[in-house]
Design a protein around this motif. Structure first.
Motif, PDB file in Angstrom:
ATOM      1  N   ILE A  47       4.925 -31.095  31.743  1.00 11.59           N
ATOM      2  CA  ILE A  47       6.226 -30.437  31.619  1.00 11.59           C
ATOM      3  C   ILE A  47       7.238 -31.425  31.045  1.00 11.59           C
ATOM      4  O   ILE A  47       7.106 -32.637  31.193  1.00 11.59           O
ATOM      5  N   SER A  48       8.266 -30.898  30.390  1.00 11.79           N
ATOM      6  CA  SER A  48       9.266 -31.752  29.756  1.00 11.79           C
ATOM      7  C   SER A  48      10.472 -32.000  30.654  1.00 11.79           C
ATOM      8  O   SER A  48      11.228 -32.944  30.435  1.00 11.79           O
ATOM      9  N   LYS A  49      10.677 -31.148  31.671  1.00 13.88           N
ATOM     10  CA  LYS A  49      11.769 -31.353  32.608  1.00 13.88           C
ATOM     11  C   LYS A  49      11.388 -30.817  33.975  1.00 13.88           C
ATOM     12  O   LYS A  49      10.537 -29.936  34.095  1.00 13.88           O
ATOM     13  N   MET A  50      12.035 -31.355  34.997  1.00 12.70           N
ATOM     14  CA  MET A  50      11.746 -30.941  36.355  1.00 12.70           C
ATOM     15  C   MET A  50      12.327 -29.544  36.632  1.00 12.70           C
ATOM     16  O   MET A  50      13.393 -29.200  36.108  1.00 12.70           O
ATOM     17  N   PRO A  51      11.652 -28.741  37.435  1.00 12.25           N
ATOM     18  CA  PRO A  51      12.167 -27.402  37.731  1.00 12.25           C
ATOM     19  C   PRO A  51      13.401 -27.449  38.627  1.00 12.25           C
ATOM     20  O   PRO A  51      13.559 -28.362  39.442  1.00 12.25           O
ATOM     21  N   ASP A  52      14.287 -26.472  38.464  1.00  8.94           N
ATOM     22  CA  ASP A  52      15.437 -26.368  39.354  1.00  8.94           C
ATOM     23  C   ASP A  52      15.121 -25.397  40.486  1.00  8.94           C
ATOM     24  O   ASP A  52      14.025 -24.825  40.549  1.00  8.94           O
ATOM     25  N   GLN A  53      16.067 -25.224  41.396  1.00  5.17           N
ATOM     26  CA  GLN A  53      15.834 -24.373  42.561  1.00  5.17           C
ATOM     27  C   GLN A  53      15.511 -22.938  42.163  1.00  5.17           C
ATOM     28  O   GLN A  53      14.665 -22.283  42.776  1.00  5.17           O
ATOM     29  N   SER A  96      11.648 -18.528  42.036  1.00  2.00           N
ATOM     30  CA  SER A  96      10.989 -17.454  41.297  1.00  2.00           C
ATOM     31  C   SER A  96       9.474 -17.510  41.472  1.00  2.00           C
ATOM     32  O   SER A  96       8.814 -16.468  41.570  1.00  2.00           O
ATOM     33  N   VAL A  97       8.926 -18.717  41.536  1.00  2.00           N
ATOM     34  CA  VAL A  97       7.481 -18.867  41.715  1.00  2.00           C
ATOM     35  C   VAL A  97       7.063 -18.566  43.153  1.00  2.00           C
ATOM     36  O   VAL A  97       6.002 -17.980  43.396  1.00  2.00           O
ATOM     37  N   LEU A  98       7.892 -18.948  44.107  1.00  2.00           N
ATOM     38  CA  LEU A  98       7.568 -18.704  45.516  1.00  2.00           C
ATOM     39  C   LEU A  98       7.379 -17.217  45.813  1.00  2.00           C
ATOM     40  O   LEU A  98       6.729 -16.865  46.808  1.00  2.00           O
ATOM     41  N   GLN A  99       7.902 -16.349  44.987  1.00  3.00           N
ATOM     42  CA  GLN A  99       7.759 -14.911  45.201  1.00  3.00           C
ATOM     43  C   GLN A  99       6.304 -14.453  45.172  1.00  3.00           C
ATOM     44  O   GLN A  99       5.951 -13.454  45.799  1.00  3.00           O
ATOM     45  N   ILE A 150       8.285 -37.313  43.893  1.00  2.00           N
ATOM     46  CA  ILE A 150       7.540 -36.301  43.170  1.00  2.00           C
ATOM     47  C   ILE A 150       6.076 -36.745  43.094  1.00  2.00           C
ATOM     48  O   ILE A 150       5.766 -37.798  42.554  1.00  2.00           O
ATOM     49  N   HIS A 151       5.197 -35.954  43.670  1.00  2.00           N
ATOM     50  CA  HIS A 151       3.762 -36.221  43.607  1.00  2.00           C
ATOM     51  C   HIS A 151       3.017 -34.909  43.743  1.00  2.00           C
ATOM     52  O   HIS A 151       3.625 -33.848  43.897  1.00  2.00           O
ATOM     53  N   HIS A 152       1.693 -34.961  43.699  1.00  2.00           N
ATOM     54  CA  HIS A 152       0.908 -33.742  43.538  1.00  2.00           C
ATOM     55  C   HIS A 152       0.716 -32.932  44.812  1.00  2.00           C
ATOM     56  O   HIS A 152       0.155 -31.834  44.754  1.00  2.00           O
ATOM     57  N   HIS A 153       1.140 -33.423  45.954  1.00  2.00           N
ATOM     58  CA  HIS A 153       1.061 -32.633  47.181  1.00  2.00           C
ATOM     59  C   HIS A 153       2.299 -31.745  47.289  1.00  2.00           C
ATOM     60  O   HIS A 153       3.401 -32.237  47.531  1.00  2.00           O
ATOM     61  N   ILE A 154       2.114 -30.447  47.118  1.00  2.00           N
ATOM     62  CA  ILE A 154       3.227 -29.499  47.104  1.00  2.00           C
ATOM     63  C   ILE A 154       3.253 -28.724  48.422  1.00  2.00           C
ATOM     64  O   ILE A 154       2.224 -28.220  48.879  1.00  2.00           O
ATOM     65  N   HIS A 155       4.442 -28.635  49.026  1.00  2.00           N
ATOM     66  CA  HIS A 155       4.584 -27.855  50.253  1.00  2.00           C
ATOM     67  C   HIS A 155       4.566 -26.371  49.888  1.00  2.00           C
ATOM     68  O   HIS A 155       5.400 -25.920  49.090  1.00  2.00           O
ATOM     69  N   PRO A 156       3.646 -25.588  50.442  1.00  2.01           N
ATOM     70  CA  PRO A 156       3.524 -24.196  50.018  1.00  2.01           C
ATOM     71  C   PRO A 156       4.662 -23.294  50.488  1.00  2.01           C
ATOM     72  O   PRO A 156       4.800 -22.177  49.996  1.00  2.01           O
ATOM     73  N   GLN A 157       5.478 -23.786  51.418  1.00  3.99           N
ATOM     74  CA  GLN A 157       6.519 -22.932  51.981  1.00  3.99           C
ATOM     75  C   GLN A 157       7.885 -23.140  51.336  1.00  3.99           C
ATOM     76  O   GLN A 157       8.658 -22.185  51.192  1.00  3.99           O
ATOM     77  N   ASP A 158       8.212 -24.371  50.935  1.00  2.00           N
ATOM     78  CA  ASP A 158       9.492 -24.572  50.241  1.00  2.00           C
ATOM     79  C   ASP A 158       9.321 -24.807  48.742  1.00  2.00           C
ATOM     80  O   ASP A 158      10.297 -24.810  47.993  1.00  2.00           O
ATOM     81  N   GLY A 159       8.073 -25.014  48.296  1.00  2.00           N
ATOM     82  CA  GLY A 159       7.810 -25.128  46.873  1.00  2.00           C
ATOM     83  C   GLY A 159       8.040 -26.490  46.267  1.00  2.00           C
ATOM     84  O   GLY A 159       7.891 -26.663  45.057  1.00  2.00           O
TER      85      GLY A 159
END
Length: 328
Positions: A124-130, A135-138, A248-257
């Motif tokens: 990716i070229s930039k970090m995602p915003d809230q 939108s993805v958490l949906q 920022i690392h590859h372990h993503i919290h599934p509840q807050d994204g």
């Protein structure tokens, strides 16, 4: 299905032959990493071609890098149901059980979040915003999936699954089961640093696995002695960067994204199967050290060793039964 991080340093191989049986070793590459089987038997039980064939079958089931694999077909937005093969069914079923036991911390529907943060196949070229995270958490969450016998359904066509947090451990178990079936009762199977042992090695001693530790924690490593146990390690202290004050690392919290923000650097899990060790190392990474130790002490067949950072120093924590595996 390679993992991006492993702290298990090496398997300490013996040089002298087993008193009753010779040692056989098969090595190769698969799932973006290396594998090694060492077993003791009166004669050759399995060939490298047989092992590679088993690994290829698992890849055709659960590899995200094969466009025609079962998991890639399920992740297609054009599909909402898929008939699973026995491998993927076993893994998804166990993933649902670990999800329940961990109060949702283990979640195989995180694939869209992994991609959003740039840890998927595309950079990716930039970090995602809230707003992007929301939108993805949906369409993230195990409640979006239904498993009915060997059929997997998704409620939202945008839902996609990633089995990398459990499938490599499962691969180790499948290879171990192959050796069981062929008659070996003393072996070590390793894929990408994830290990399962049975029986004993040379001189009737447990298998020995060296665990790397960050600088500043006494000696650079300690050695585990394992028999009829599996071990995996997961961590982030080597592959992380700061962005707007967050790790920022590859372990993503599934509840807050978001990538995990606790002080845990790595966990090493000992369990009866490599699939369980693989899955639960993700769970322990998402907990505080105190929560992880409490959780492990309440479970059967699970022990954990945790490295965490406090006051700019690395520290360690152990579940009650972990020390019995450490070589004195």
């Amino acid at each position: 299905m390679s993992r991006s991080f492993a702290i298990i340093l090496c398997v300490i191989l013996g040089c002298r032959a087993h008193a009753q049986q010779p040692k056989f070793v098969i090595e190769g590459r698969a799932q973006g990493t290396t594998y090694c089987l060492q077993y003791y038997a009166d004669s050759v039980l399995v060939s490298k071609d047989q092992v590679d064939s088993v690994l290829a079958v698992i890849d055709r089931s659960m590899s995200l890098y094969l466009s025609n694999s079962l998991i890639s077909r399920f992740n297609s937005p054009d599909r909402k149901m898929l008939v699973l093969d026995p491998h993927m069914e076993r893994v998804v079923r166990r993933a649902k059980e670990v999800h329940k036991a961990s109060d949702g911390l283990f979640d195989i529907t995180v694939k869209p979040l992994v991609e959003l943060w740039g840890f998927g196949a595309k950079r990716i070229s930039k970090m995602p915003d809230q707003a992007a995270v929301d939108s993805v958490l949906q369409f993230v969450g195990m409640q979006k999936l239904r498993l009915r016998k060997n059929k997997l359904y998704k409620n939202d066509k945008r839902t996609a699954i990633d089995l990398n947090g459990i499938a490599q451990g499962y691969t180790v178990d499948v290879l171990a089961e192959l050796l069981d079936k062929l008659g070996s009762s003393n072996y070590l199977v390793e894929v990408g640093g994830e290990i399962r042992t049975r029986g004993l090695k040379e001189q009737r001693k447990p298998f020995e696995i060296a665990i790397e530790r960050p600088a500043g924690l006494g000696s650079s490593r300690f050695v585990l002695q394992l028999s009829d146990r599996s071990v995996t390690t997961s961590g982030n202290y080597r592959k992380t960067f700061d962005y707007l004050g967050k790790k920022i690392h590859h372990h993503i919290h599934p509840q807050d994204g978001y990538p995990l923000q606790n002080n845990v650097a790595s966990v090493t899990v000992v369990a009866s199967t490599a699939m369980d060790a693989d899955a639960y190392d993700n769970v322990f990474m998402a907990l505080s050290p105190e929560e992880a130790i409490t959780f492990a002490d309440q479970m059967k067949e699970i022990e954990v060793y945790i490295i965490y950072k406090q006051d700019n120093e690395f520290k360690e924590a152990f579940s009650k039964g972990f020390s019995r595996y450490i070589k004195n």
